[in-house]
Write a protein that holds these residues in place. Structure first.
Motif, short mmCIF file in Angstrom:
data_model
loop_
_atom_site.label_atom_id
_atom_site.label_comp_id
_atom_site.label_asym_id
_atom_site.label_seq_id
_atom_site.Cartn_x
_atom_site.Cartn_y
_atom_site.Cartn_z
N ALA A 62 0.84 -1.20 0.00
CA ALA A 62 0.00 0.00 0.00
C ALA A 62 0.87 1.25 0.00
O ALA A 62 0.65 2.18 -0.78
CB ALA A 62 -0.93 0.00 1.21
N ALA A 66 1.59 3.92 -3.02
CA ALA A 66 1.34 5.34 -2.77
C ALA A 66 2.55 6.18 -3.15
O ALA A 66 2.44 7.24 -3.78
CB ALA A 66 0.97 5.57 -1.31
N LEU A 96 0.28 7.85 4.36
CA LEU A 96 -0.69 6.75 4.33
C LEU A 96 -0.52 5.84 5.53
O LEU A 96 -1.51 5.43 6.17
CB LEU A 96 -0.54 5.96 3.03
CG LEU A 96 -1.42 4.72 2.90
CD1 LEU A 96 -2.90 5.09 2.96
CD2 LEU A 96 -1.11 3.98 1.59
N CYS A 123 -6.61 1.06 -1.60
CA CYS A 123 -5.76 1.98 -2.38
C CYS A 123 -5.76 1.60 -3.85
O CYS A 123 -5.80 2.47 -4.74
CB CYS A 123 -4.34 1.97 -1.83
SG CYS A 123 -4.15 2.72 -0.21
N PHE A 239 0.16 -2.09 -5.92
CA PHE A 239 -0.64 -2.31 -4.71
C PHE A 239 -0.96 -3.79 -4.48
O PHE A 239 -1.72 -4.11 -3.57
CB PHE A 239 -1.97 -1.54 -4.80
CG PHE A 239 -1.82 -0.05 -4.72
CD1 PHE A 239 -1.36 0.57 -3.56
CD2 PHE A 239 -2.16 0.76 -5.80
CE1 PHE A 239 -1.25 1.94 -3.48
CE2 PHE A 239 -2.04 2.14 -5.73
CZ PHE A 239 -1.59 2.73 -4.56
#
Length: 322
Positions: A62, A66, A96, A123, A239
């Motif tokens: 994640a 990001a 995040l 995400c 992701f």
């Protein structure tokens, strides 16, 4: 004293020597070697979170994703400087992790693991739906980076990308080596071993865990930013659960709670994966599975514990012979 400092810096010198040797030995595989270096940064972030702080997670992708999307969008719309992009990726990953960590660090065990997976999937879905911004399933394209420090341009062969990734990985290794030996790092070890005892002596366990998760997220964001800058493409795969799971396997192979274990595990996993998949594209997972089982059964502390184990075996053989 000379012997002590020599043994302390020997692994770092060996890593540099291996990086230089690999550059000249595999000049046409620099893209693969660069991928290994990027994964080392990601696995180092996981080692801080899991190996030192004891935070079980299968959602490190994640923060990686990001950081990749943040660095890619920053390069396209704001500034294509690589170092600035790394900082943006680190901020995105850390932000995040800090936001999700407020809830995640209140959970433990299977609940925590499932929630970290859920964060990565959320995400991914957000990136997929925001097609006008992220490119959706087609990926984020059009990333063009300026020369590193205004000097070294990214070339087609990948020489600049390789040394750029190596420099970032080396800096992350040094910073983490300092961090884990600091009072903060020692407190993370204590929390990992006995959070109840750390609470009893007044340590802020929740906030220390949250800080470790945030720092790990920032480092994972840097790994994602490296991917975006060097490959000049970001896809939804950043992701993926598979990425988080592979990072976990790499860390287990090398040895948790030991930074060099993260490096060793990543190199061996990536090399075996690359070789096995090239020889048998359909059954290469059998080789990976057999390797993981062998390490778990015979070297529970990871491959980094192999030299001490062989030394003990040799001593036992000598004693038996005498």
């Amino acid at each position: 004293m000379l012997r002590r400092y020599g043994s302390q810096y020997a692994p770092a010198v060996l890593m540099i020597a291996v990086a230089v040797a690999a550059f000249f030995a595999f000049p046409f595989n620099l893209a693969f070697l660069t991928r290994i270096l990027i994964m080392i940064v990601l696995v180092l972030s996981l080692d801080l979170v899991l190996g030192y702080a004891g935070i079980a997670t299968l959602g490190q992708a994640a923060m990686y994703g990001a950081g990749a999307y943040a660095a890619g969008l920053f390069a396209i719309h704001v500034w294509a400087d690589p170092v600035a992009g790394l900082l943006i990726g680190a901020l995105a990953g850390a932000a995040l992790a800090a936001l999700a960590g407020l809830a995640l660090m209140r959970t433990h065990g299977l609940t925590l693991i499932m929630l970290t997976i859920a964060v990565a999937q959320i995400c991914s879905e957000i990136a997929n739906r925001a097609r006008d911004i992220t490119g959706g399933a087609d990926g984020l394209r059009g990333i063009r980076m300026q020369p590193v420090l205004g000097i070294w341009e990214f070339d087609f062969i990948g020489r600049t990308g390789y040394w750029y990734a190596f420099a970032v990985a080396a800096v992350m290794m040094i910073l983490l080596a300092v961090l884990v030996r600091s009072p903060f790092g020692l407190s993370l070890r204590g929390i990992h071993q006995s959070p109840e005892r750390m609470l009893a002596i007044g340590a802020p366990v929740y906030w220390r865990r949250h800080a470790a998760y945030t720092l790990g997220g920032g480092i994972a964001g840097i790994a994602g930013a490296l991917t975006a800058q060097i490959t000049q493409l970001v896809s939804l795969e950043t992701f993926s659960f598979a990425l988080s799971a592979e990072a976990m396997i790499m860390l287990i192979l090398g040895g948790t709670g030991r930074l060099y274990g993260a490096v060793i595990g990543t190199v061996i996993f990536m090399w075996v994966h690359h070789t096995a998949a090239a020889n048998d594209p359909f059954n290469w997972l059998f080789v990976i599975g057999a390797m993981v089982l062998a390490v778990v059964f015979f070297l529970p502390a990871g491959l980094i514990s192999l030299p001490p184990a062989l030394k003990r075996l040799a001593k036992g053989g000598r004693h038996a012979g005498s």
